[in-house]
Design a protein around this motif. Structure first.
Motif, short mmCIF file in Angstrom:
data_model
loop_
_atom_site.label_atom_id
_atom_site.label_comp_id
_atom_site.label_asym_id
_atom_site.label_seq_id
_atom_site.Cartn_x
_atom_site.Cartn_y
_atom_site.Cartn_z
N MET A 118 0.84 -1.20 0.00
CA MET A 118 0.00 0.00 0.00
C MET A 118 0.87 1.25 0.00
O MET A 118 1.74 1.40 0.85
CB MET A 118 -0.89 0.00 1.24
N PRO A 119 0.65 2.15 -0.95
CA PRO A 119 1.44 3.38 -0.97
C PRO A 119 0.96 4.37 0.09
O PRO A 119 -0.16 4.28 0.56
CB PRO A 119 1.18 3.94 -2.38
N GLN A 120 1.84 5.31 0.42
CA GLN A 120 1.48 6.39 1.33
C GLN A 120 0.87 7.57 0.57
O GLN A 120 0.16 8.38 1.14
CB GLN A 120 2.72 6.88 2.09
N GLN A 121 1.18 7.62 -0.72
CA GLN A 121 0.76 8.76 -1.53
C GLN A 121 0.48 8.30 -2.96
O GLN A 121 1.16 7.41 -3.48
CB GLN A 121 1.88 9.80 -1.53
N ILE A 122 -0.50 8.92 -3.57
CA ILE A 122 -0.81 8.73 -4.99
C ILE A 122 -0.64 10.07 -5.68
O ILE A 122 -1.15 11.09 -5.18
CB ILE A 122 -2.24 8.20 -5.21
N PHE A 135 -2.04 13.04 -3.48
CA PHE A 135 -3.10 12.67 -2.56
C PHE A 135 -2.56 11.70 -1.53
O PHE A 135 -1.86 10.73 -1.86
CB PHE A 135 -4.26 11.99 -3.31
N ALA A 136 -2.88 11.95 -0.27
CA ALA A 136 -2.61 10.99 0.80
C ALA A 136 -3.78 10.02 0.84
O ALA A 136 -4.91 10.37 0.46
CB ALA A 136 -2.48 11.71 2.13
N LEU A 137 -3.52 8.81 1.30
CA LEU A 137 -4.59 7.82 1.45
C LEU A 137 -4.99 7.79 2.92
O LEU A 137 -4.15 7.58 3.78
CB LEU A 137 -4.11 6.45 1.00
#
Length: 116
Positions: free
Chosen positions: A75-79, A104-106
């Motif tokens: 899972m990324p921290q940012q998109i 974008f932060a998740l």
């Protein structure tokens, strides 16, 4: 990587996936970049301005990127969502291209806009 199928966005412009860059570290940890072609943001004759494109990028994060991030691994921290009026290879400059980027932060299954 994209199949050329148009993706529905609020502005109505024809947006297609160019590619996805993953396993990149950003300032907040693992970052995924979803790069889209959006020919109507072009400076010359483009029908979609930055304000409309921002709404498109929010929708692309929430409705396109979020459902697909599990396909790529951790899972990324940012998109980061980017729009370009022409295809530009990742990491290269193209002064003639119009490009917009938003990060974008998740958080709790949602895309939260960050200053990029």
């Amino acid at each position: 990587m994209g199949d050329g199928a148009p993706i529905l966005v609020p502005s109505g412009q024809p947006v297609t996936l160019q590619d996805v860059i993953w396993n990149e570290m950003g300032p907040h940890g693992l970052t995924m970049r979803f790069r889209f072609l959006a020919p109507q943001i072009a400076r010359a004759g483009g029908a979609v301005d930055f304000d409309a494109a921002v709404q498109d990028m929010q929708v692309l994060c929430e409705q396109f990127a979020l459902p697909r991030i599990a396909e790529f691994g951790p899972m990324p921290q940012q998109i980061i969502i980017s729009l370009s009026d022409v295809a530009v290879p990742f990491g290269e400059t193209a002064p003639e291209a119009t490009q917009f980027f938003e990060a974008f932060a998740l958080q709790d299954g949602a895309c939260i806009w960050e200053i990029y």
